[in-house]
Design an enzyme around this catalytic site. Structure first.
Site, PDB file in Angstrom:
ATOM      1  N   HIS A 149       0.812  -1.220   0.000  1.00 21.67           N
ATOM      2  CA  HIS A 149       0.000   0.000   0.000  1.00 21.67           C
ATOM      3  C   HIS A 149       0.844   1.268   0.000  1.00 21.67           C
ATOM      4  O   HIS A 149       1.947   1.325   0.551  1.00 21.67           O
ATOM      5  CB  HIS A 149      -0.925   0.015   1.225  1.00 21.67           C
ATOM      6  CG  HIS A 149      -0.177   0.082   2.531  1.00 21.67           C
ATOM      7  ND1 HIS A 149       0.192   1.268   3.119  1.00 21.67           N
ATOM      8  CD2 HIS A 149       0.287  -0.903   3.341  1.00 21.67           C
ATOM      9  CE1 HIS A 149       0.833   1.041   4.243  1.00 21.67           C
ATOM     10  NE2 HIS A 149       0.909  -0.282   4.398  1.00 21.67           N
TER      11      HIS A 149
ATOM     12  N   HIS B 254      11.934  -0.424 -13.352  1.00 21.48           N
ATOM     13  CA  HIS B 254      11.686  -1.858 -13.574  1.00 21.48           C
ATOM     14  C   HIS B 254      11.680  -2.548 -12.216  1.00 21.48           C
ATOM     15  O   HIS B 254      12.692  -2.577 -11.523  1.00 21.48           O
ATOM     16  CB  HIS B 254      12.765  -2.449 -14.471  1.00 21.48           C
ATOM     17  CG  HIS B 254      12.521  -3.881 -14.862  1.00 21.48           C
ATOM     18  ND1 HIS B 254      13.235  -4.500 -15.855  1.00 21.48           N
ATOM     19  CD2 HIS B 254      11.651  -4.821 -14.386  1.00 21.48           C
ATOM     20  CE1 HIS B 254      12.810  -5.749 -15.990  1.00 21.48           C
ATOM     21  NE2 HIS B 254      11.859  -5.969 -15.100  1.00 21.48           N
TER      22      HIS B 254
END
Length: 209
Positions: free
Chosen positions: A136, A145
């Site tokens: 979260h 990446h």
């Protein structure tokens, strides 16, 4: 009818992106483009490689996705496409789990089995690779990446252009700078400045740029 898009890149990473697009079922792939002249006229999974940038512009198709694993090369191509009137789309594998409040920037690919939890922000031109877990309230900058099997705990920020390599873990409430490489299998327990490589468990700086 589904919109036809291009895929820029014709490497192994492009094979995975093609699968994501097909599984998502939102777009049809018209062709692949790649600046390697040796690839022109070849096919990947039945899709033709028409040539490089000039051939792409001549095609008239203006929306697509960059399928290049290298952050630097992918961002360079994405910037060129944007500057030449093209628009990037995102692709999200149907097995990926996106919680409420997640935002995904254009050009981003979310691979199979990835989990992105509540109120996380993913920037432009990002790869969230296979079975990566982002908890979260994370903030992922553009051109990042996140490699297969990475775990980002809650409220982690990752700066633009960084590469978090396979199987690494970043504990909660940390900031990873821009253009950072986090080595495979590392455990990051403190903030990381810009333009360094960190490896190990706990991760330590081994290279500065």
């Amino acid at each position: 009818m589904k919109e036809k898009i291009f895929v820029f890149g014709a490497s192994g990473h492009a094979k995975v992106v093609i699968d994501v697009i097909e599984q998502q079922g939102v777009y049809d792939i018209a062709f692949l483009a790649d600046d390697d002249p040796a690839l022109k006229g070849t096919h990947i999974y039945g899709y033709p490689v028409i040539g490089g940038k000039a051939d792409l512009l001549a095609s008239g198709i203006k929306r697509g996705i960059v399928a290049i694993g290298s952050n630097k090369a992918r961002s360079s191509v994405a910037a060129w496409l944007s500057g030449n009137g093209c628009e990037l789309v995102s692709a999200i594998h149907p097995s990926a789990q996106l919680a409420r409040g997640v935002t995904i920037g254009n050009g981003t690919v979310v691979m199979a089995g990835a989990v992105i939890n509540s109120d996380t922000s993913i920037g432009f031109d990002v790869i969230v690779n296979t079975r990566a877990s982002i908890d979260h309230d994370c903030i992922i900058g553009s051109g990042v990446h996140i490699a297969p099997g990475v775990t980002l705990c809650g409220t982690v920020a990752v700066g633009a252009g960084s590469f978090v390599c396979a199987g690494s873990t970043i504990i909660p409430n940390l900031t990873i700078g821009s253009n950072v490489t986090v080595g495979a299998g590392s455990t990051v327990i403190r903030d990381v400045p810009d333009k360094v490589t960190v490896v190990g468990s706990p991760a330590k700086v081994v290279k500065k740029f």
